[in-house]
Design an enzyme around this catalytic site. Structure first.
Site, PDB file in Angstrom:
ATOM      1  N   HIS A  20       0.854  -1.209  -0.089  1.00 57.72           N
ATOM      2  CA  HIS A  20       0.116   0.079  -0.012  1.00 57.72           C
ATOM      3  C   HIS A  20       0.888   1.455   0.032  1.00 57.72           C
ATOM      4  O   HIS A  20       1.264   1.612   0.971  1.00 57.72           O
ATOM      5  CB  HIS A  20      -0.914  -0.057   1.314  1.00 57.72           C
ATOM      6  CG  HIS A  20      -2.028   1.185   1.138  1.00 57.72           C
ATOM      7  ND1 HIS A  20      -3.148   0.870   1.622  1.00 57.72           N
ATOM      8  CD2 HIS A  20      -2.052   2.358   0.765  1.00 57.72           C
ATOM      9  CE1 HIS A  20      -4.145   1.829   1.440  1.00 57.72           C
ATOM     10  NE2 HIS A  20      -3.295   2.767   0.681  1.00 57.72           N
ATOM     11  N   HIS A  49       1.538   5.305  -2.117  1.00 55.51           N
ATOM     12  CA  HIS A  49       1.324   6.116  -3.084  1.00 55.51           C
ATOM     13  C   HIS A  49       2.491   6.666  -3.778  1.00 55.51           C
ATOM     14  O   HIS A  49       2.938   7.401  -3.183  1.00 55.51           O
ATOM     15  CB  HIS A  49       0.214   7.243  -2.348  1.00 55.51           C
ATOM     16  CG  HIS A  49      -0.963   6.650  -1.893  1.00 55.51           C
ATOM     17  ND1 HIS A  49      -2.231   6.614  -2.507  1.00 55.51           N
ATOM     18  CD2 HIS A  49      -1.274   6.286  -0.575  1.00 55.51           C
ATOM     19  CE1 HIS A  49      -3.149   6.246  -1.589  1.00 55.51           C
ATOM     20  NE2 HIS A  49      -2.300   5.797  -0.493  1.00 55.51           N
ATOM     21  N   ASP A  87       1.003   2.759   3.790  1.00 52.04           N
ATOM     22  CA  ASP A  87       0.190   3.772   3.152  1.00 52.04           C
ATOM     23  C   ASP A  87       0.940   4.814   3.137  1.00 52.04           C
ATOM     24  O   ASP A  87       0.584   6.052   3.351  1.00 52.04           O
ATOM     25  CB  ASP A  87      -1.182   4.045   4.207  1.00 52.04           C
ATOM     26  CG  ASP A  87      -2.087   4.643   3.515  1.00 52.04           C
ATOM     27  OD1 ASP A  87      -1.941   5.079   2.193  1.00 52.04           O
ATOM     28  OD2 ASP A  87      -3.270   5.356   4.246  1.00 52.04           O
TER      29      ASP A  87
END
Lengths: 432, 309
Positions: free
Chosen positions: A64, A66, A309
Site C-alpha cells: 500500500h 502512493h 500507506d
C-alpha cells in the site's frame, strides 16, 4: 555475476530458518546451505557479503503505497519512491491508483510500469481503480487493467459509498482473480472530521471522526464478501471495533484479509495535540485502546499485513492550518524499524513480522516470493541491532512528511536485492 | 505577560487576575470625554480577520485606538488569502512590516499557533475555529466579577451549541481555573465527547442547568446546524433549550443572563429575557473593549499604569 551472502540468520516463514549461506547467480537463488557448507565460488565476478549477526529474508513487500506519478511528481516520482522502498528493505510495492490522471485504464497502468522499469529495480505492482476516476459512478475496465499488469483494484482514498457498486466490483473482480482492496470509511458519518473523535479533538477544537465511520464499512464489506465469495482485503485498519469485526469474519470462514500501518500500532491521537499535520491521516490516529487492539490483531493473525500507506506530501499541503492539510504520511524508510519494535515488545516474533511484511502480502496478491532455489533472488538483509536516528531530510523520498523525524530506531535494511541485483546497500562488509 | 494570548490553557490564575485588574483600570478611559491615552503611541496592531466579525473586530479596533496604537484592519476578502497565499506566507509578509501585535480571527483551529510560532510579533487569538476565544472568556469573567464581586464559588450554566463553540471551551477553562463551577447544557447531539475533562458537569435538562445558577450564559445556535441533523427544528430546539421568562422562573432571583452575541432573538433567547433586568449582555460588550485594551497593553510590555501619561 554471483553474490554470496554468508552467515546470516535466514528466515523464510514456514520454510527456512537458521544460519545459512545464500548463493545468488544469474538473478536467481542458486543455493542455500547451512553456514560453511557452501564452497566459496572462485572467479572475479563473485561478491561476498559477510552477514553474520544479520537477518536474511525474502524481499519485503509493501502492498500500500502512493507514488505520485503521473500528476504530482513534486511529491514523489516512481523513481524516488522506488529508491525509498529499496532503502527501507522493500523489493516490491503496490501503488494506489489515485494518481492524476487516475489509474483506471490500461494505458496508465502501462505508463506506471514503464516508469518502474526505468527505476532502481524495485518491483512495482499497480493497483487499478474500482470506479472510473474514483468517482464511485461506474466500474473501470478490470480486464484491461489486469492485462496491463494491475494486481488488485481499489478506490483507496475515496470510500466507495454505493454498496451496489461495491458488490458488483467484488463479483466482477473475483471472477478475474483480482483482490478488492477497501478503504473503509462512511463519509457521511465522518462528517468532515479531521482527527479521531474524543477528548483531544474536543479540547483542541477539531471535528472528530468516530471509530464507527470505519467499522460500519468494514462490516458492510465483510457482508458483501460473504455474499459474493470474492477476495476482500481491508486497507489500513485503525479501530478496535474493526479488528473485532474482521476477527469474527475470519472465524466464520469469510475470505477477508486485512492490513494495518506502522503509525496505527505506534502512535495515538496524542500526536495531534499541537496541531501537528504530520500526525494527520485518514483514518486518523486513534486511542491507546485501539493501539492495543491492533497489537492483539497482529498477534492473533486477524491483521495479516503491515503496509505503510506511504503518502508523500510537500510543505505546500502540510505547512498549513490543520483542517486544511492533506492526509497522510510517508513510511517506506521507517516501516521495518517500527515493525521491529513489535518484535522487541513481544507482540510478534521475527518470523511473524516477516510474514506480515513479505509472505502474506505475496500470498494475498498472488505474487511469487520466498527463498526457493531457482526462484528470483529478491532478498532483504537486515541489521537488527543497528541504532539510527530518523533524519527525514536524508530520506530517498522527495517528501519529508513523517511524524517520526528525530526518533531513534533500532534495526535497518542493509542490503536489498531484486532479481539478484543489489539495489540498496549500506555499511555491509564484503569479504573474500 | 506571555508574548501571545492563544487560549485560556496557557494563562495562569495570576495572569488572568492581572489581565482583569488591568482591564478594570482601562475601563475608566472609555468613560472620559476624551477617550484616548498615548500609551501605545507608535505601536502597530494588525487586525487580521479571516472570518466575518463585527463585534470582536470593532472592539479590538476601538481598544487599539483608545491606547493610540495604529490599527490596520485586514479581512479575508481583502487580503492575499483570496489570491491563494498561505497563512504562513501572509504572516511572514506582515512580520516584514514590523507590526507589534497581530490579532487573528480564523476559521481553522490552531491557526494562531502557526502564527505565534513563526513570528516575533505578539499574537492575540480573536477566535480560531471551534477551539478558543480567550478574549471573550476574559471579558465574560470580568463582567461576572463586576456583578458578583468574585468568581470563586459561583455556579455558571452554559447552555446551547457547546459542540461548535469556542466561547464555551474558553469559558469552561477560565471559570473553572478561577474557582467557579460550570454546568453545561445542550442536546446530546451538540455536547462534544470528553468535554467533562475541563472539570465541568454536563446535563441535557435545561431546568437542572438553571437551578441555582448565578450566571446563565446562552450560546448562539447556528441555523445551518440543521444540515448536520443536530436537532429536528428551530421550533423544537427553542422549546427545549431556549431561555424564556417561563424557564427563568425557576432561576435564582439575582441570576445574571449573558450571551456572547450575536443573538438569535426568539431562538435561543426570548427578547424579554435578552432585554430584561437580569441581562448584562451589553455590559459584556463594554467590557470587551477594556479587556482588549488591557491585553494590547500587557503583551506590548506595559508595566506602568496605562492612564498615567
Amino acid at each position: 555475476m554471483r553474490i554470496l551472502i554468508r552467515g546470516a540468520q535466514v528466515i523464510d516463514p514456514g520454510f527456512l530458518e537458521g544460519r545459512m549461506d545464500v548463493l545468488v547467480q544469474d538473478g536467481r537463488i542458486a543455493d542455500i546451505q547451512p553456514e560453511g557448507v557452501l564452497k566459496v565460488p572462485s572467479g572475479n565476478d563473485v561478491t561476498i557479503y559477510e552477514a553474520a549477526g544479520h537477518i536474511l529474508t525474502p524481499g519485503l513487500i509493501d502492498m500500500h503505497v502512493h507514488f505520485r506519478e503521473p500528476g504530482q511528481e513534486y511529491k514523489e516520482t516512481i523513481a524516488t519512491g522506488c529508491r525509498a522502498a529499496a532503502a527501507g528493505g522493500f523489493t516490491a510495492v503496490c501503488t494506489m491508483p489515485n494518481t492524476s490522471p487516475v489509474n483506471d485504464n490500461g494505458q496508465i497502468t502501462r505508463f506506471i510500469l514503464s516508469r518502474a522499469a526505468e527505476a532502481c529495480g524495485v518491483r512495482v505492482y499497480p493497483v487499478g481503480a474500482i470506479s472510473k476516476s474514483l468517482e464511485g459512478g461506474s466500474l473501470s475496465e478490470f480486464e484491461e487493467l489486469k492485462e496491463a499488469g494491475a494486481v488488485a483494484v481499489t478506490d483507496d482514498g475515496e470510500p466507495l459509498m454505493n454498496s451496489l457498486l461495491m458488490r458488483r466490483a467484488m463479483e466482477y473482480a473475483g471472477e478475474l482473480g483480482l483482490t478488492v482492496i477497501s478503504h473503509c470509511e462512511d463519509k457521511g458519518l465522518a462528517h468532515g472530521g479531521v482527527m479521531n473523535e474524543g477528548t483531544i479533538a474536543t479540547r483542541i477544537g477539531l471535528p472528530g471522526i468516530p471509530n464507527a465511520a470505519e467499522t460500519i464499512m468494514v462490516l458492510r464489506d465483510i457482508a458483501l464478501c460473504e455474499l459474493t465469495g470474492a477476495r476482500l482485503h481491508i486497507a489500513h485498519v485503525s479501530a478496535l471495533e474493526s479488528v473485532r469485526a474482521i476477527r469474527e469474519a475470519k472465524r466464520n470462514g469469510i475470505p477477508v484479509t486485512a492490513e494495518t500501518a506502522p503509525h496505527y500500532f505506534t502512535l495515538t491521537e496524542d500526536a495531534v495535540r499541537e496541531y501537528s499535520t504530520h500526525a494527520k491521516m485518514n483514518p486518523p490516529l486513534r486511542t491507546q485502546k485501539d493501539v492495543d487492539a491492533i497489537w492483539e490483531g497482529l498477534r492473533d493473525g486477524t491483521l495479516d499485513v503491515i503496509a505503510t500507506d506511504h503518502a508523500p506530501h510537500s510543505p505546500v499541503e502540510k505547512d498549513v492550518e490543520f483542517d486544511q492539510a492533506a492526509n497522510g504520511i510517508i513510511g517506506l524508510e521507517t516501516s521495518l524499524a517500527l515493525g521491529l519494535r513489535l518484535v522487541e515488545s513481544g507482540v510478534l516474533s521475527l518470523t511473524g513480522l516477516i510474514e506480515k511484511m513479505s509472505t502474506h502480502p505475496a500470498r494475498i496478491l498472488g505474487l511469487a516470493s520466498g527463498l526457493k532455489i531457482g526462484a528470483a533472488a529478491d532478498i532483504t538483509v537486515i541489521d537488527p541491532d543497528r541504532v539510527w536516528t530518523v533524519h527525514a531530510d536524508q530520506f530517498q523520498s522527495i517528501s519529508r512528511n513523517t511524524p517520526f523525524d528525530g526518533w531513534e530506531l533500532k534495526g535497518k535494511a542493509v542490503l536489498t536485492l531484486v532479481n539478484g541485483v543489489v539495489i540498496f546497500k549500506e555499511r555491509l562488509e564484503t569479504g573474500s | 505577560m506571555k508574548k501571545d494570548i492563544l487560549e485560556m490553557t496557557s494563562l495562569s490564575v495570576d495572569e488572568i487576575s492581572l489581565i482583569l485588574d488591568t482591564a478594570e483600570r482601562m475601563k475608566e478611559i472609555s468613560e472620559r470625554p476624551v477617550k484616548k491615552v498615548p500609551t501605545l503611541r507608535g505601536k502597530t496592531v494588525v487586525l487580521y480577520f479571516y472570518e466575518p466579525s463585527t463585534r470582536t473586530r470593532t472592539s479590538f479596533d476601538i481598544a487599539a485606538k483608545r491606547l493610540s496604537a495604529d490599527s490596520i484592519s485586514l479581512s479575508g476578502s481583502t487580503s492575499s488569502m483570496v489570491k491563494g497565499e498561505t497563512l504562513l506566507d501572509t504572516a511572514r509578509n506582515l512580520e516584514a512590516m514590523r507590526p507589534d501585535v497581530i490579532v487573528l480571527r480564523h476559521p481553522s483551529a490552531g491557526a494562531p499557533h502557526i502564527l505565534a510560532k513563526a513570528l516575533s510579533a505578539s499574537v492575540i487569538n480573536a477566535g480560531d475555529g471551534m477551539h478558543a476565544h480567550p478574549t471573550q472568556a476574559l471579558l465574560d469573567m470580568l463582567t461576572v466579577r463586576q456583578h458578583k464581586g468574585a468568581l470563586a464559588g459561583l455556579r455558571i450554566a452554559i447552555i446551547g451549541d457547546i459542540a461548535h463553540s469556542r466561547v464555551a471551551r474558553s469559558d469552561c477553562e477560565g471559570f473553572v481555573k478561577m474557582g467557579a463551577s460550570v454546568i453545561l447544557c445542550a442536546p446530546p447531539t451538540l455536547m462534544p465527547k470528553g468535554i467533562e475533562s475541563y472539570g465541568v458537569s454536563v446535563t441535557f435538562d435545561m431546568n437542572e442547568a438553571i437551578d441555582g445558577a448565578d450566571v446563565i450564559m446562552m450560546l448562539r445556535i447556528q441555523k445551518e446546524r440543521q444540515a448536520g441533523f443536530f436537532f429536528p427544528s428551530e421550533r423544537e430546539y427553542s422549546r427545549r433549550y431556549g431561555l424564556n421568562l417561563e424557564k427563568l422562573k425557576s432561576a435564582r432571583s439575582d441570576v445574571l443572563i449573558m450571551h456572547p452575541g450575536p443573538i438569535n432573538r426568539g431562538l435561543e433567547i426570548s427578547p424579554d429575557v435578552a432585554d430584561g433586568p437580569h441581562s448584562i449582555i451589553l455590559d459584556q460588550v463594554t467590557n470587551g473593549v477594556a479587556v482588549r485594551m488591557a491585553l494590547l497593553y500587557l503583551v506590548t510590555g506595559g508595566t506602568r499604569n496605562a492612564d498615567s501619561d
